[in-house]
Design a protein around this motif. Structure first.
Motif, PDB file in Angstrom:
ATOM      1  N   TYR A 153       0.837  -1.199   0.000  1.00 50.12           N
ATOM      2  CA  TYR A 153       0.000   0.000   0.000  1.00 50.12           C
ATOM      3  C   TYR A 153       0.871   1.249   0.000  1.00 50.12           C
ATOM      4  N   GLU A 193       1.153   4.636   3.462  1.00 51.72           N
ATOM      5  CA  GLU A 193       0.822   4.276   4.841  1.00 51.72           C
ATOM      6  C   GLU A 193       2.018   4.532   5.764  1.00 51.72           C
ATOM      7  N   LEU A 226       3.258   2.908   8.806  1.00 53.28           N
ATOM      8  CA  LEU A 226       3.039   1.703   9.600  1.00 53.28           C
ATOM      9  C   LEU A 226       3.889   1.632  10.859  1.00 53.28           C
ATOM     10  N   TRP A 286      -3.507  10.652  10.134  1.00 57.31           N
ATOM     11  CA  TRP A 286      -3.170   9.426   9.411  1.00 57.31           C
ATOM     12  C   TRP A 286      -4.377   8.500   9.481  1.00 57.31           C
ATOM     13  N   GLU A 292      -5.203   6.071   7.784  1.00 57.57           N
ATOM     14  CA  GLU A 292      -5.016   4.638   7.590  1.00 57.57           C
ATOM     15  C   GLU A 292      -5.203   3.877   8.903  1.00 57.57           C
ATOM     16  N   TYR A 293      -5.133   4.616  10.020  1.00 56.71           N
ATOM     17  CA  TYR A 293      -5.434   4.022  11.320  1.00 56.71           C
ATOM     18  C   TYR A 293      -6.904   4.269  11.643  1.00 56.71           C
ATOM     19  N   LEU A 335      -5.618  -0.934  11.645  1.00 53.03           N
ATOM     20  CA  LEU A 335      -5.662  -0.226  10.377  1.00 53.03           C
ATOM     21  C   LEU A 335      -7.082  -0.200   9.826  1.00 53.03           C
ATOM     22  N   LEU A 390      -5.265   5.507  -0.112  1.00 48.28           N
ATOM     23  CA  LEU A 390      -5.164   6.725   0.707  1.00 48.28           C
ATOM     24  C   LEU A 390      -5.290   7.998  -0.135  1.00 48.28           C
TER      25      LEU A 390
END
Length: 807
Positions: free
Chosen positions: A3, A6, A8, A77, A79-80, A165, A182
């Motif tokens: 992805y 992101e 991470l 963010w 993505e969380y 996530l 995203l």
């Protein structure tokens, strides 16, 4: 799939640190337990060192985890899932902080951080009690760590991680099949923060309240340590400053929540006996009861057994309130409760893991706990302090039982309720509790421990009694406390409670001079009692004298047949139209709405009819991103020393989205006819040819006709409507007249029938901007907040006095 975009690493680090805190707290629990059990001093010291190191690692881990949650939210963010579900890019920085504790995971972490802070202090200050006390706190850290673990063992989920996530939460969503998800518009913003939390009090109230929750583990841990080591009275003086701190900070947290409710919720006050409010209040009542029996034991040796019971019960009730709040069992009856999250089994286990061993240990050691069998004199301070503690305990038990009815009903399939009028169901009991506590708070300090000469007591208490009686009678006669909604009996109880709490304030103020000889350093208890009395007096007076200023019998909003009273408690204000609201002229001036705004401020001018004051209130509506309601409202208030004028928007035309679909309805009428509409009737009085006035400038060469209508509204007001029809270049032209106060537009045109006209009437709430405004007046509300501050100051003074005595 790889992805794109992101971040991470913060989540991976967070997961690692949560596991590390779990392991460290487990090691700390075992090490401290072994230290407490060790007989050889060197062995005890060795295990203690391991326990300290492990606890420090645990504390450092949870602090970093908490910081990582904020870091993810701050950077948007999404993505969380935690950031996506609890925040958005429009939030002010202070509300990004509030986003942390909107979710269960963040609030558990806040609680864990405070436990860590308390544990770090206790490692330095608890001396010989460190090992058993820190065993309890380390075990609490272990339990809390499991709540944010977020792992599965087979099909069993343990905890809920804040580092989940978004693509894992919505695994089947098509957008997550794209590596660049995203970059999609739907991932550029989050779902936002609950609108009720977008208030500055919700930035500071939860941290203080959770510190209060966390601090209650200290009296519990000391009590368990005393039972465990069979040193039943040795911990009492060491724990007292902590217990006073806990009572002060928890009380402050609860009342900060009341202040938030007053400024952010619209139930018209600061306390609605909401189940979650009650669940936080009851542990405080029991804790205060325990402090009083603890003081009795310090001075006389009496009441050690109830002291143990009260401190153990306090923390158990904190855990039980956590279950009530987070299980989802109260989501239909409380504005504060979380929805269910599938963690109910863990929450129940959390409660059981502390309550069952603690109560079994208490029962096992009960007969060993020293108890003096000598009967106490009714003229002794300890007798009445114990009675006061008993009243606090019984009050708490009544509240928690009534609060638990939804859980009881769910378990047993019953249908118990506290009553149709929830507030009165509580108030009719608690008003008498206020009477008893006020009287006891006033008189008890004038007694000496063990016994008091009757003449000496009577001589000291006489003047405060007379002063309090005169003051309360003055309040009753000239204060306008005539709350008779529930009959004469309840009104009498209110006046008795006003006397009792006035008595508490006066008597404790006098005791500082009479009993303590003006020694303020030792006056913490009296100061706390003064604050408590002021707070209760403020609650009684402000609640019983609360009045609705926005009574509206002329054009009430329609809230449905089951809420007729709401309609007449809300003024309908049309933009730019000055309205009569009793004491004030009120004008809805403007609003701040734009296409992209989620929050709309409404500017409402108030002008007293005597011309002495003018002010503007700005209540607002926030567009909901969560929940069923389309909008939430934040009130605004004008604060005076002796009252508050409190306002909120109950409805606004801005809440209706989309175009206005209302149509003109045609009426073929002649002069003298009447047209009926939903709000009254229109009388066709006359026709004016080529009107020439301030609005129209036709001449004898024009072809224009103006209809003159008199509108008689349902409240018998008379209004005018003057639509015009004319020809221009042989083309028909229409001048529509708008009657804003009735939400009506009137048009005029010719008719095929001789002598008749075609009158079009359109009724629509969208004709002109309007709001439904509710305005309340809370007299002497500041007594509640001033009393709270003084009470907390009293607790702090007592805490420092006790620390000084220990040194």
């Amino acid at each position: 799939m790889n992805y794109i975009g992101e971040h991470l690493f913060p989540g991976q680090l967070g997961h690692f640190l949560v596991v590390l805190s779990l392991i460290a707290s487990l090691i700390a629990t075992i090490a401290y337990f072994k230290s407490a059990q060790a007989v050889v001093p060197d062995e005890a010291a060795s295990w203690k060192r391991i326990g300290r190191i492990a606890f420090i690692i645990d504390f450092a881990s949870v602090v970093v985890v908490f910081a990582l949650i904020f870091f993810i939210i701050w950077n948007h963010w999404f993505e969380y899932y935690y950031a996506y579900n609890h925040s958005d890019v429009s939030l002010e920085p202070k509300y990004l902080i509030s986003s942390i504790w909107e979710g269960q995971e963040g609030s558990f972490m806040l609680w864990t951080v405070w436990h860590g802070v308390i544990g770090m202090i206790l490692m330095k200050t608890s001396k010989k009690w460190e090992a058993p006390v820190m065993t309890v706190i380390s075990f609490a850290q272990l339990c809390l760590a499991t709540m944010v673990l977020g792992v599965y063992i087979f099909d069993l989920k343990i905890g809920s991680t804040p580092f989940l996530l978004t693509r894992d939460q919505f695994q089947d969503a098509p957008i997550f099949q794209r590596a660049d998800y995203l970059s999609l518009q739907s991932m550029q913003d989050g779902r936002g923060l609950n609108q009720l939390l977008q208030n500055y009090w919700m930035v500071i109230h939860p941290p203080i309240l959770f510190l209060g929750f966390a601090s209650t583990i200290v009296p519990f841990a000391y009590a368990i340590a005393g039972l465990w080591k069979k040193d039943f009275g040795g911990w009492i003086k060491d724990a007292l400053p902590w217990n006073l701190f806990s009572a002060g900070i928890l009380g402050l947290g609860i009342m900060m929540g009341a202040k938030w409710a007053y400024e952010s919720l619209t139930f018209g006050g600061y306390w609605a006996w909401d189940p979650v409010e009650n669940a936080s209040l009851v542990p405080w009542l029991i804790l205060v009861a325990g402090i009083h029996t603890q003081l009795v034991y310090n001075s006389t040796g009496h009441s050690l057994r109830p002291t143990y019971f009260f401190f153990i019960l306090t923390f158990i009730l904190i855990l039980y309130s956590t279950y009530l709040t987070r299980s989802g069992d109260l989501q239909d009856t409380s504005v504060h409760a979380f929805t269910g999250s599938g963690m109910n089994w863990q929450l129940r286990l959390f409660v059981a893991a502390f309550s069952i061993p603690a109560l079994l240990l208490y029962i096992k050691r009960y007969k060993l706990i020293p108890s003096i069998r000598k009967e106490e004199s009714t003229y002794s301070r300890e007798f009445w302090m114990f009675i006061g503690s008993l009243v606090l305990f019984l009050s708490g038990m009544f509240i928690i039982t009534a609060t638990s009815l939804p859980v009881i009903n769910k378990i047993f399939g019953t249908n118990f309720v506290v009553g149709e009028d929830r507030e009165f169901s509580y108030n009719r009991i608690q008003v008498f509790v206020a009477v008893i506590l006020g009287l006891l708070t006033a008189c008890t300090q004038y007694f000496k421990y063990k016994n008091t000469a009757k003449k000496e007591f009577g001589k000291k208490i006489l003047v405060p009694t007379v002063v309090a009686l005169l003051a309360s009678v003055a309040i009753s006669i000239w204060g306008g406390v005539d709350y008779d909604k529930y009959g004469l009996g309840f009104l009498i109880a209110i006046h008795l409670a006003i006397f009792a709490n006035t008595y508490a304030v006066v008597a404790n103020a006098a005791y500082i001079r009479i009993g303590l000889k003006g020694k303020l350093k030792a006056a913490g208890a009296s100061v706390a009692h003064i604050g408590f009395g002021l707070m209760l007096a403020g609650m009684l007076i402000s609640s019983s004298k609360t009045s609705v200023l926005s009574n509206n019998f002329l054009n009430p909003l329609n809230f449905g047949p089951e809420a007729k009273e709401k309609g007449v408690e809300n003024m309908t204000l049309y933009q730019g139209v000055k309205m009569d609201m009793g004491k004030y002229w009120v004008t809805y001036v403007k609003d701040s709405s734009t296409v992209k705004d989620k929050k709309i401020f409404f500017f409402v001018d108030f002008e007293s009819k005597d011309g002495k004051e003018k002010f503007t209130l700005k209540p607002d509506l926030i567009k909901n991103t969560k929940g069923q309601e389309q909008y939430s409202n934040n009130p605004d208030a004008k604060h005076y020393l002796h009252r508050d004028v409190f306002s909120y928007i109950s409805y606004a035309d801005k809440m209706v989205e989309g175009p206005d679909t209302a149509q003109f309805k045609s009426h073929i009428v002649k002069v003298g006819d009447t047209i009926f509409y939903s709000g009254g009737l229109m009388k066709f009085d006359s026709v004016t040819v080529n009107p020439n006035n301030e609005k129209h400038k036709f001449t004898s060469n024009d072809t224009a006709v103006m209809a003159n209508f008199t509108l008689i509204t349902g409240d018998q007001r008379k209004l005018g409507a003057f639509p015009v029809f004319y020809l221009e270049d042989s083309q028909p032209r229409y001048v529509i007249d708008t009657v804003f106060a009735q939400g009506m537009a009137v048009a005029m045109g010719p008719s095929d029938k001789e002598g008749y006209f075609n009158i079009g009437v359109k009724e629509s709430s969208r004709m002109v901007p309007f709001v439904g405004l509710k305005v309340l007046q809370f007299p002497f509300i500041n007594l509640v907040w001033i009393g709270t501050v003084i009470m907390v100051i009293g607790f702090v003074m007592s805490m420092f006095w006790r620390i000084r005595l220990l040194k």
